[in-house]
Enzyme design. Sequence first.
Site, mmCIF file in Angstrom:
data_model
loop_
_atom_site.group_PDB
_atom_site.id
_atom_site.type_symbol
_atom_site.label_atom_id
_atom_site.label_comp_id
_atom_site.label_asym_id
_atom_site.label_seq_id
_atom_site.Cartn_x
_atom_site.Cartn_y
_atom_site.Cartn_z
ATOM 1 N N GLU A 139 64.526 56.116 19.587
ATOM 2 C CA GLU A 139 63.897 55.383 20.676
ATOM 3 C C GLU A 139 64.335 56.018 21.990
ATOM 4 O O GLU A 139 65.515 56.323 22.178
ATOM 5 C CB GLU A 139 64.290 53.907 20.670
ATOM 6 C CG GLU A 139 63.675 53.120 21.827
ATOM 7 C CD GLU A 139 63.992 51.643 21.789
ATOM 8 O OE1 GLU A 139 64.121 51.090 20.668
ATOM 9 O OE2 GLU A 139 64.139 51.037 22.872
ATOM 10 N N GLU A 144 62.721 51.227 31.834
ATOM 11 C CA GLU A 144 62.866 49.845 31.376
ATOM 12 C C GLU A 144 63.470 49.030 32.516
ATOM 13 O O GLU A 144 64.420 49.450 33.167
ATOM 14 C CB GLU A 144 63.774 49.789 30.141
ATOM 15 C CG GLU A 144 63.964 48.397 29.574
ATOM 16 C CD GLU A 144 64.908 48.381 28.385
ATOM 17 O OE1 GLU A 144 64.772 47.494 27.529
ATOM 18 O OE2 GLU A 144 65.818 49.250 28.324
#
Length: 237
Positions: A139, A144
């Site tokens: 990932e 974010e």
Amino acid sequence: MHRSSLLAFLLARIISSQAAQTLIPTTCFSSESALESYFNYLYPWGSDHNGGARMDKAHIAISSDTLTLTAQSVTGQPSTKQGGKTIQINYLSGTVNAKTHFTVTAGGALNFSAQFQAPTAKGTWPAFWLTAVQGWPPEVDMAEWKGDGKISFNTFNTSSQVEAKDVTYSDPGKWHDVRAELRDENGKDVAVKFYLDGKEEANQVGKAFVGTAMYLIIDLQMEGSSGSPGPKSSTYF
């Protein structure tokens, strides 16, 4: 009310020693049909993930070359189970995932660029990220925001082996450029460089990421890692 969007500046480019190929063009948000040419609605696995928002196509809009995801506070939604935990659904929201799967091949590379306005209020959890098509990890969180006024750049090698960098995200109401460069480092590992507004902010390594296919996801998740309760008014990304 927190308003954010993704401008039609999303560009995914794969680079090798022989050629460069654009996989998602800057016109991908010029119309609903253009969006549907390059993206699927919801997560690759369905409507729920690990936060308090359930994804719904009705909360995705295209206008003026911009993708807007809207999280709306709701009641009465069935809870979901993620990672063995029961999670209450407090929002309906939007996400899209690219139809193309992305793989850093041996000797190859991938570049991802986008422009964002992103909410940073408690309980808002938008993200622009890559995750494994089969299994997990890899990932790579190319951007974010977890409700703390910062932008995070993260690479997961395992659930406990994580490289992470948090940077202050000033003026969230303005557009900001995000860029991630993924490069084969040694035939096995992938070097990842993260940029915000043209400045390199982090340099991380994905262990054994070479040759592994990844989804590209743009989502407006809520609560979860960004805290709760989230905002009651509609949130936009």
